[in-house]
Design an enzyme around this catalytic site. Structure first.
Site, mmCIF file in Angstrom:
data_model
loop_
_atom_site.group_PDB
_atom_site.id
_atom_site.type_symbol
_atom_site.label_atom_id
_atom_site.label_comp_id
_atom_site.label_asym_id
_atom_site.label_seq_id
_atom_site.Cartn_x
_atom_site.Cartn_y
_atom_site.Cartn_z
ATOM 1 C CG LEU A 89 13.452 14.115 -20.057
ATOM 2 C CD1 LEU A 89 12.279 14.178 -19.093
ATOM 3 C CD2 LEU A 89 13.296 12.938 -21.018
ATOM 4 C CG HIS A 108 16.395 6.338 -27.428
ATOM 5 N ND1 HIS A 108 15.559 7.333 -26.982
ATOM 6 C CD2 HIS A 108 15.601 5.429 -28.048
ATOM 7 C CE1 HIS A 108 14.311 7.047 -27.320
ATOM 8 N NE2 HIS A 108 14.311 5.897 -27.970
#
Ligand code: GRF
Length: 233
Positions: A89, A108
């Site tokens: 992240l 993603h």
């Protein structure tokens, strides 16, 4: 020679697991070895998955501190060739992006450039997809630069969004594709079968999965037939 791979993960690490399992299945044919799993979070499930497999697991500081090795130092210590982000992240520091240019990839859970960027992670992505009313979402593997979800797209795979979906059902469908798709893309890159992000790379160097998932024939009559079938004409 096989690539030495570092996987960076902040969370549960199901994609890490999928890569490890896929490489096990490939055996000697695998293009790389996961030699390091690094996380910015000491409680990341990915660290435990690594330890269970006997893969070195480490937590790094994301703040610049003289007394703690940063990500770049750790990657260097382990002679890493390829950096794979699987649910990581944090942004990658610019010096690491520069050092590993074209050798950092991320997965993603949408078809970038849609539904990506800062704050677009986890269920938020799938909520946004459903709120927008799009019919198709998917998985993107892209090269990593200093901007969230921004680097060159390497490979994509579509996933349908159904009217009955909520963020949870869509997330599960997308994740299932990630687990199949991402390890295969990682292997293609680790083995050198596919290269990316180099100015001299020929067009075919980027994975182009389109022919495999195209549902409609390029031939016009077949295309018309398929459209009619889909529309119930
Ligand atoms: C995945 O959906 C991935 O696309 C995104 O973060 C999630 C990580 O899941 N970047 P996991 O930790 O691999 O289970």
């Amino acid at each position: 020679m096989r690539s030495r791979i570092a996987v960076l993960a902040s969370g549960g690490g199901s994609n890490l697991q999928a890569i490890l399992d896929h490489f096990d299945r490939l055996g000697e044919r695998r293009g790389g070895d996961v030699v390091l799993v690094a996380s910015d979070r000491s409680n990341a499930g990915a660290l435990e998955r690594a330890s269970r497999r006997g893969v070195m697991a480490t937590v790094h500081s994301t703040a610049k501190r003289a007394d703690t090795p940063g990500l770049g130092d750790i990657l260097e210590q382990h002679a890493i060739d390829l950096v794979v982000l699987a649910g990581y992240l944090k942004l990658i520091p610019p010096e690491v992006v520069a050092r590993y240019a074209g050798r950092i990839l991320n997965v993603h859970p949408s078809l970038l450039p849609a539904f990506g960027g800062p704050g677009m992670y986890g269920q938020r992505v799938h909520h946004a997809v459903i709120d927008a009313g799009v019919r198709v979402s998917g998985v993107t593997v892209h090269s990593v630069d200093e901007v969230y979800d921004h680097g060159q797209i390497i490979a994509q795979w579509p996933v349908p969004v159904f009217p009955s979906d909520d963020a949870g059902t869509l997330a599960a469908r997308v994740l299932r594709v990630e687990h199949l798709f991402f390890p295969r893309v990682v292997d293609a890159i680790a083995s050198g079968r596919t290269i990316f992000n180099t100015p001299a790379a020929p067009a075919h160097a980027i994975i182009d999965a389109r022919p495999a998932f195209t549902l409609l024939s390029h031939e016009d009559s077949r295309l018309a037939e398929n459209i009619e079938l889909a529309l119930g004409c």
